[in-house]
Each structure stands twice: as C-alpha cells, then as structure tokens.
Scaffold this motif. Structure first.
Motif, short mmCIF file in Angstrom:
data_model
loop_
_atom_site.label_atom_id
_atom_site.label_comp_id
_atom_site.label_asym_id
_atom_site.label_seq_id
_atom_site.Cartn_x
_atom_site.Cartn_y
_atom_site.Cartn_z
N GLY A 133 18.01 -47.59 65.64
CA GLY A 133 17.47 -48.32 66.79
C GLY A 133 17.03 -49.72 66.48
N GLY A 134 17.35 -50.23 65.29
CA GLY A 134 16.93 -51.57 64.92
C GLY A 134 17.70 -52.66 65.65
N SER A 135 17.07 -53.81 65.82
CA SER A 135 17.74 -54.94 66.45
C SER A 135 18.75 -55.54 65.49
N VAL A 136 19.65 -56.34 66.03
CA VAL A 136 20.66 -56.98 65.19
C VAL A 136 20.00 -57.87 64.15
N SER A 137 18.95 -58.60 64.54
CA SER A 137 18.29 -59.51 63.60
C SER A 137 17.61 -58.73 62.47
N SER A 138 16.97 -57.59 62.80
CA SER A 138 16.31 -56.81 61.76
C SER A 138 17.35 -56.17 60.83
N LEU A 139 18.46 -55.71 61.40
CA LEU A 139 19.52 -55.14 60.59
C LEU A 139 20.11 -56.19 59.65
N ARG A 140 20.29 -57.39 60.16
CA ARG A 140 20.84 -58.47 59.34
C ARG A 140 19.90 -58.77 58.17
N HIS A 141 18.59 -58.78 58.45
CA HIS A 141 17.60 -59.06 57.41
C HIS A 141 17.59 -57.95 56.35
N LEU A 142 17.61 -56.69 56.79
CA LEU A 142 17.58 -55.57 55.85
C LEU A 142 18.84 -55.51 55.00
N CYS A 143 19.99 -55.79 55.63
CA CYS A 143 21.25 -55.74 54.89
C CYS A 143 21.36 -56.88 53.87
N ALA A 144 20.64 -57.97 54.11
CA ALA A 144 20.60 -59.05 53.13
C ALA A 144 19.75 -58.64 51.93
N GLN A 145 18.68 -57.86 52.20
CA GLN A 145 17.82 -57.36 51.12
C GLN A 145 18.52 -56.30 50.29
N ALA A 146 19.21 -55.40 50.99
CA ALA A 146 19.85 -54.26 50.33
C ALA A 146 21.26 -54.10 50.89
N PRO A 147 22.25 -54.80 50.34
CA PRO A 147 23.61 -54.73 50.88
C PRO A 147 24.14 -53.30 50.87
N ILE A 204 26.15 -57.94 63.00
CA ILE A 204 25.32 -58.14 61.81
C ILE A 204 25.90 -59.22 60.92
N GLY A 205 27.23 -59.29 60.90
CA GLY A 205 27.90 -60.26 60.04
C GLY A 205 28.59 -59.59 58.89
N ASP A 206 28.82 -60.34 57.82
CA ASP A 206 29.54 -59.81 56.67
C ASP A 206 28.72 -58.75 55.95
N LEU A 207 29.41 -57.73 55.48
CA LEU A 207 28.80 -56.68 54.65
C LEU A 207 29.69 -56.54 53.40
N PRO A 208 29.53 -57.44 52.45
CA PRO A 208 30.49 -57.56 51.35
C PRO A 208 30.56 -56.35 50.42
N ALA A 209 29.49 -55.54 50.37
CA ALA A 209 29.48 -54.39 49.45
C ALA A 209 30.04 -53.12 50.09
N LEU A 210 30.37 -53.19 51.37
CA LEU A 210 30.77 -52.00 52.13
C LEU A 210 32.02 -51.35 51.55
N ARG A 211 31.98 -49.99 51.41
CA ARG A 211 33.14 -49.22 50.93
C ARG A 211 33.83 -48.45 52.05
N PHE A 212 33.06 -47.92 53.00
CA PHE A 212 33.65 -47.16 54.11
C PHE A 212 32.64 -46.99 55.23
N LEU A 213 33.18 -46.64 56.41
CA LEU A 213 32.39 -46.31 57.60
C LEU A 213 32.82 -44.92 58.05
N ARG A 214 31.85 -44.10 58.44
CA ARG A 214 32.16 -42.71 58.81
C ARG A 214 31.33 -42.32 60.02
N THR A 215 31.96 -41.70 60.99
CA THR A 215 31.24 -41.27 62.17
C THR A 215 31.41 -39.77 62.36
#
Length: 483
Positions: A200-214, A231-242
């Motif tokens: 439920g986080g906002s885009v800005s909070s998600l962007r901030h957290l993902c910068a802290q912990a990719p 959110i923008g780039d997520l350079p460490a991402l390996r996969f997405l699963r739903t």
C-alpha cells in the motif's frame, strides 16, 4: 522464520521506520513473545496496521497461541464478522490499528506492540498462523495453517525461486495474505536475505525504499505490479512473480520489456500457500491466457464438471494435494473450487470458479466461455459474465463490459449472437467504467449484480478493495447502461 546469517546485517526496511538488523528483529520478536506469554490453544488477533509491526507480532506469537492476522482493510464495524472463527482472548495492536478500541469495548485484553516495556526475551517457536479468506461465500472464514504447511510452503518457495542471502524481496503484498506473509516476507528472511515491507505504499515511498535496498525479486498481485514502472529503474531485479490472480499477458509483456526480467504467474491460495503451480522463471516467447504454469509444490487433478465450456471442452474442477495443502478431507485432496484444464504439456489453465457457473434452463454456462468470445471484440477492454438471480428462483446471465472504443451495447450483442449458443447469450449487457476487483486483483463476479443495483446487498467481503462499477475514477457517479 528468521534465517541464519550475520546478526548485524540489515534485513527489514519499511516506510517511516529505521531499518532492522537480523539480531534486532530476533530480539524484538523474542521480547514481544515474552509479553504475549504462553497462551496455548487461545486465539490471539494480530491487528496491526504497520507491516513491520505485523511481522514482529506474528513471529513472536507463533507457537505460543493461535495467532490470526486481521486484514488491514477491515474497518472497526467489520471486526465482529471475523468472530465466526472464535472470539480472541487477546488483541495485539499498534497505534494505527482500529481494533484496540473495539476489543476494549468487548472486554478483550489488548497489547500494544509499540509499547516500550523492557523485559527478558524467550525462544522463538514454530507454530500455526490463521488468515481469513472469503472463499466463494463473501463471508470471512478463518483458515489456520499448521507448522508443517508453513514449512513446506516457505522451503518450497526458497528452492523453486532459488533464493539466497543475497536476495531482497520487494514486499508490496499485504501481510494478511499468504503471498505477502509467507512468500514475500518469511521465505526471504528464512533464505538469509531481506525484505522491503511496503504494502500500500506510495510511489514516492517505494522509490525511496528501493534506493535504500535495491530489490532482487517481487511477488505480488497484478494490481500492485502495475505500480512498478512508476518507481523507475530496478537494476538488481531478477524476476517478478504473481499469484492470487493471473497476470494478464499484456501486463507481463510490458513488465518484461521494461525491466528485462521474467514476469511469471503462479497459483496458490490460503489453504495452499507458497504455490501449487508456477511458470518457469524465463521470459516467454508467447503466453497462453489463464495459464499458471506446471505443478510444483502440489499435485493437480482435474475432475469432470457438468459445465458447458464452449472452446474448453476438457474443463473440470481443480483438485490439489501435497504437504503444503490444508485439506481437511480423508483422502488428502482439496477441492479448490476453481475450473480449469491441463494442456498436453502439463500447464494448468484456470478458467473461473465453479460457483460462478450460471445454470440457464439446465444448461450450465461457464463465464469464461462468454468472456473469451466477448474479449475478442476489438473495442472491448475488459468484460465479466455474472449470474443475475431472479425472484422466481431462475438465474439469468449478465455481462459487464469496459469499452475502449465507440462500440455500444447493441453492437456487442450482435457480435455475440453469431458466436455463442442461445443459452450462453447474456440476458443483459451493462457498460461500466471498470470492473470490481479484490485486493488480490481477483475479479469479484458475485458483487457485480449487487453493485449494479440489480439484487439486494449481501454481506461485504472484508478483503475487497475496489471501485464500484457505477462510479468513475474521479468519484462522479455514472449509471451503468444496459440493453
């Protein structure tokens, strides 16, 4: 479910809270466990609004009581409906929870997870976890997963996804669902890695957290996955699963193109946590709509169902079994209530729910059939077939359609008339701005007739989170049109 590793390693990040090191997480959970005490057999509600508080409380309560995680979307007025699973003897809450006042008025003990009460710590234990599901009735039902189910789900997910201490999960699924709690959080921590808690986080909070912990991976419902590109780039991402609801092929393709990683569907449910089936973690050249991959942690069986399935002649009811399955039956098999079929290469394709089937004059019509034909119209963006109960006891078929072109109801009806059998033709077609979906992204067909004002209201689904079809996204009411 706190795995081994350096006790000084940061393993939990969350909005508005300092990061938690593994040792701090273990110590705080152990101190909270002491405050909860030994309450063997007692039902204890975990009614915390903050996800970090939920993680701490569940970890602390396991093995000391029967902890049950209250859905964060349930308002105070909806809490009595959860008591069908039993009245709690204790409600663990935080400062933002709506449950504390209700519990005190009902004479139930409360415990503030945020209260600073220094004290000894105790050993953390394995234990059961209770989660509410609405199933097919729309009424909350408590499902209590035992330690063996939880262990099978968590270790299974770690192995299938290849999780390691180097991985960080982007946890945007609510922790009152198995997807958020067991898959995104527990599996990440048990593997020795970390988790960003941001449901439920906002885009800005998600962007901030993902910068802290990719993050290196994310498991969430399709509705939450749609937020990721913002959110923008997520350079460490390996996969997405739903899981919980299938990722539409167009969304999977957009996410794969944006991030260059696999975006896959898995199949799980509250009574079958972790996963039942999953697509392989590779980018697909083509996708079959409705496919949730091949069996992984569970065995899948398709049993015959008396349904006119149109283009899916081998459709049947999906039954599952395995160490992660809470069956409650003598033969160890669980009837999921889902309809689907297995392809020649072993993929499970889900086509809807058995209780969504409409009986018209003795012919049982699969909504998936009607929806597949309707969705092929170039001006139809989304659609949902649903039952229209009548005062006479008969059931008619309704069809809600979201348009992306200038087509009207009559044109859609004419289009369907040449492609569906007479029994499968909708009795009414309603043009709506959007379809209602639950917090997990599932289509809530049973609510359509109610929200369109066609039948009397039913008890609300405490886990539902949607915009009624009769409302636009700006809040201006627009009445559905019908033929």
């Amino acid at each position: 479910m706190i795995g081994p590793g350096d006790e000084n390693q940061i393993v939990v990040w969350s909005q508005g809270r300092p990061p938690l090191r593994r040792g701090d997480l273990r110590l705080r959970a152990a101190q909270l466990a002491h405050r909860i005490g030994d309450r063997s057999g007692e039902l204890v509600w975990i009614a915390t609004a903050d996800p970090r508080a939920t993680l701490l409380a569940v970890t602390a309560a396991m093995g000391r009581c029967r902890p049950a995680v209250v859905p964060v979307t349930v308002p105070a007025g909806g809490l009595p409906a959860l008591c069908s699973g039993g009245l709690p003897t204790l409600v663990v809450h935080d400062s933002a929870s709506v449950a504390a006042g209700w519990a005190r008025s009902a004479g139930i003990a409360t415990l503030d997870v945020d209260a600073t009460t220094p004290g000894p710590d105790v050993d953390l234990r394995a234990g059961s976890i209770g989660l509410w599901t609405s199933g097919s009735t729309g009424r909350p039902r408590l499902v209590e997963l035992q330690p063996s189910h939880i262990e099978a789900a968590v270790t299974g997910v770690i192995g299938i996804l290849g999780l390691s201490p180097l991985d960080i999960s982007l946890g945007i699924a609510p922790l009152d669902h198995t997807l958020g709690l067991l898959t995104s959080a527990f599996a990440a921590l048990a593997a020795g890695g970390g988790v960003v808690l941001a449901p439920g986080g906002s885009v800005s909070s998600l962007r901030h957290l993902c910068a802290q912990a990719p993050p290196t991976w994310c498991a969430a419902a399709p509705t939450a996955m749609r937020l990721l590109p913002a959110i923008g780039d997520l350079p460490a991402l390996r996969f997405l699963r739903t899981s919980g609801a299938g990722m539409p092929p167009d969304l999977a393709e957009r996410l794969e193109n944006r991030y260059g990683v696999p975006a896959v569907n898995a199949y799980a449910m509250t009574e079958a946590p972790g996963e039942i089936t999953s697509q392989p973690l590779v980018r697909a050249a083509s996708r079959r709509s409705g496919s949730v991959g091949v069996p992984t942690l569970s065995r899948v069986e398709i049993r015959p169902a008396d349904v006119a399935a149109g283009p899916d002649p081998d459709i049947g009811t999906v039954w599952v079994s395995g160490s992660n399955i809470l069956t409650g039956s003598a033969d160890g098999r669980l009837n999921t209530g889902d309809l689907g079929y297995l392809t020649t290469d072993g993929e499970l394709v889900l086509t809807g729910r058995l209780d969504d089937v409409v009986n018209r004059g003795g012919e049982k019509i699969s909504p998936h059939w009607v929806e597949t034909v309707t969705a092929a119209h170039p001006d139809v963006a989304e659609c949902a077939a649903f039952p229209l109960p009548q005062a006479t006891g008969d059931t008619l078929l309704g069809l809600a359609v979201v348009l992306r072109g200038p087509t009207d109801e009559r044109t859609v009806r004419h289009y369907l008339a040449g492609r569906l059998s007479p029994a499968a033709l909708p009795h009414r077609i309603y043009i709506v701005p959007q379809l209602p979906r639950s917090a997990r992204g599932k289509l809530t067909r049973r609510l359509l007739a109610v929200q369109l004002g066609l039948v009397a209201s039913t008890p609300p689904d405490p886990q539902a989170h949607h915009q009624p079809p009769g409302h636009s996204t700006t809040g201006t009411r627009s009445k559905p049109r019908k033929t």
